[in-house]
Design an enzyme around this catalytic site. Structure first.
Site, short mmCIF file in Angstrom:
data_model
loop_
_atom_site.label_atom_id
_atom_site.label_comp_id
_atom_site.label_asym_id
_atom_site.label_seq_id
_atom_site.Cartn_x
_atom_site.Cartn_y
_atom_site.Cartn_z
N TYR A 78 0.88 -1.17 0.00
CA TYR A 78 0.00 0.00 0.00
C TYR A 78 0.91 1.22 0.00
O TYR A 78 1.64 1.46 0.97
CB TYR A 78 -0.89 0.01 1.25
CG TYR A 78 -2.00 1.04 1.20
CD1 TYR A 78 -3.25 0.71 0.71
CD2 TYR A 78 -1.79 2.34 1.65
CE1 TYR A 78 -4.28 1.64 0.67
CE2 TYR A 78 -2.80 3.29 1.60
CZ TYR A 78 -4.04 2.93 1.11
OH TYR A 78 -5.06 3.87 1.05
N TYR B 109 -10.70 -2.29 6.13
CA TYR B 109 -10.26 -0.91 6.33
C TYR B 109 -10.07 -0.59 7.80
O TYR B 109 -9.42 0.40 8.14
CB TYR B 109 -11.26 0.06 5.71
CG TYR B 109 -11.23 0.13 4.20
CD1 TYR B 109 -10.36 -0.67 3.45
CD2 TYR B 109 -12.08 0.98 3.51
CE1 TYR B 109 -10.33 -0.61 2.07
CE2 TYR B 109 -12.06 1.05 2.11
CZ TYR B 109 -11.18 0.25 1.41
OH TYR B 109 -11.16 0.32 0.04
#
Length: 412
Positions: free
Chosen positions: A283, A375
């Protein structure tokens, strides 16, 4: 500009600037000057010849079929009606009929019959859809080529949208590593490295850092979420085939950015089978201070979407924002039952405030399956413990969750 300089600037991407002129205007200018341009579809092959780019319309006159053709590298003012026997583009004809069928099949039978029974030409709404779909397909193909030029890993990236007419996202720039914002330094250099001949048995970098070696002999993650990964760095004596060099080699899989049918926008699916506990992607994004993240978070609240990811392995000073700058992970959706898990990784930069964020598979993933992570960053699958909570992204607005998992929490 010399050819050498032009090649250098194109490789660096410095020639990419916004232009107010349309593609059609630029195509016409290029042809007047006898210039070729790959991005505009003007090549030596079609500079003075005609090549079908897409088909716009269809009609029947005196029992003969005709198609309105957009010629590659020529403006729309040069479109012409051509009899079917003149067209040697079977693939484009197939796409035309596929788009026509898709549009008509979604209409009520009475309306569909009314739109397609006109023998002069297709109804304007049908033709407009077919043209928009063709232009979208071209734009997505160009974006796909751009992504593959910019990526630094081995796996290929593909783009697919069979759901709506949305094209490439605007104001998004593909990067492979962290992008430092003003006042932030993401570059680090390890002071020492291991001298192992066999990093499995020697006193390798993880041992020096006081942590467990992260991988097994198949380079699969074997530690619990929440524990850091210390890979061998540039100062280590071991070579590139060292089993403790996994994340730094980049994603090994071919992935597809696709438009989801459930209203979640873009998503990512794997085109290859992925084994359990395997590294999938990092990420990445723009590294900003927590204060700047707070300010941006309030702006993102208006849309209900955020790409803020706190780097809070030992402190909470920095955040990764992948909204404008990011890699394929920018498009990975949330799931309450994800198949990816987050880990903190240290390689050359050993600053505990700036870990790299790696996503590993929590279970075997089939080819064609969408990739997701939670998330809220809680551990999942048999790797998790109830007490672990990793780097929650800043979210103030309760967004409805559409993951469809049996254990869905209802909100992100």
């Amino acid at each position: 500009m010399t050819p050498q300089r032009r090649e250098e600037t194109e490789r660096m991407g410095a020639w990419c600037v916004p232009c107010l002129a349309s593609n059609e205007t630029l195509q016409e200018l290029c042809r007047k000057e006898l210039l070729t341009c790959k991005c505009l579809g003007i090549t030596r092959k079609n500079l003075n010849n005609y090549e079908v780019e897409y088909i716009c319309d269809h009609k029947i006159e005196k029992g003969r079929e005709y198609f309105l053709v957009k010629w590659k590298g020529w403006p729309e003012s040069h479109n012409t009606w051509e009899p079917k026997q003149n067209l040697k583009c079977s693939f484009l004809l197939k796409q035309f009929y596929s788009d026509l069928y898709k549009y008509v099949s979604e209409l009520k039978p009475s309306k569909a019959s009314l739109l397609t029974n006109n023998t002069k030409c297709l109804d304007r709404s049908v033709a407009d859809y077919i043209i928009k779909k063709a232009k979208q397909r071209i734009a997505l193909k160009r974006w796909e080529e751009e992504l593959n030029r910019k990526k630094s890993h081995n796996g290929m990236l593909y783009v697919e949208n069979d759901v709506d007419l949305d094209g490439p996202p605007r104001d998004f720039y593909y990067i492979n590593d962290y992008k430092a914002s003003p006042g932030v330094n993401t570059f680090g250099e390890a002071i020492v490295g291991c001298e192992c001949t066999d990093c499995f048995t020697g006193k390798c970098c993880p041992a020096e850092a006081g942590v467990v070696f992260a991988y097994n002999e198949h380079r699969q993650i074997k530690i619990q979420p929440g524990r850091p990964i210390y890979e061998c760095n540039a100062r280590c004596k071991c070579g590139p085939d060292c089993p403790n060099r996994v994340v730094q080699k980049g994603p090994p899989y071919s992935l597809c950015i696709f438009r989801t049918p459930n209203g979640c926008g873009w998503g990512v699916k794997t085109l290859q089978k992925i084994k359990k506990h395997s590294f999938v992607m990092e990420y990445v994004g723009e590294v900003i201070t927590s204060e700047e993240a707070e300010r941006r978070g309030q702006q993102y609240d208006n849309t209900g979407i955020t790409y803020l990811f706190d780097l809070d392995y030992e402190s909470d000073e920095f955040t990764v924002d992948a909204a404008r700058y990011g890699n394929v992970s920018h498009f990975v959706n949330h799931s309450c039952d994800p198949n990816l898990q987050v880990y903190n990784v240290f390689i050359d930069n050993l600053d505990v405030r700036l870990p790299r964020i790696a996503l590993f598979s929590t279970r075997p993933i089939k080819a064609g399956e969408e990739l997701t992570f939670d998330y809220q960053m809680k551990g999942s699958g048999d790797l998790s413990t109830d007490s672990i909570e990793l780097s929650p992204a800043k979210k103030r607005v309760r967004t409805t969750c559409r993951c469809g998992a049996a254990n869905c929490r209802g909100y992100l």
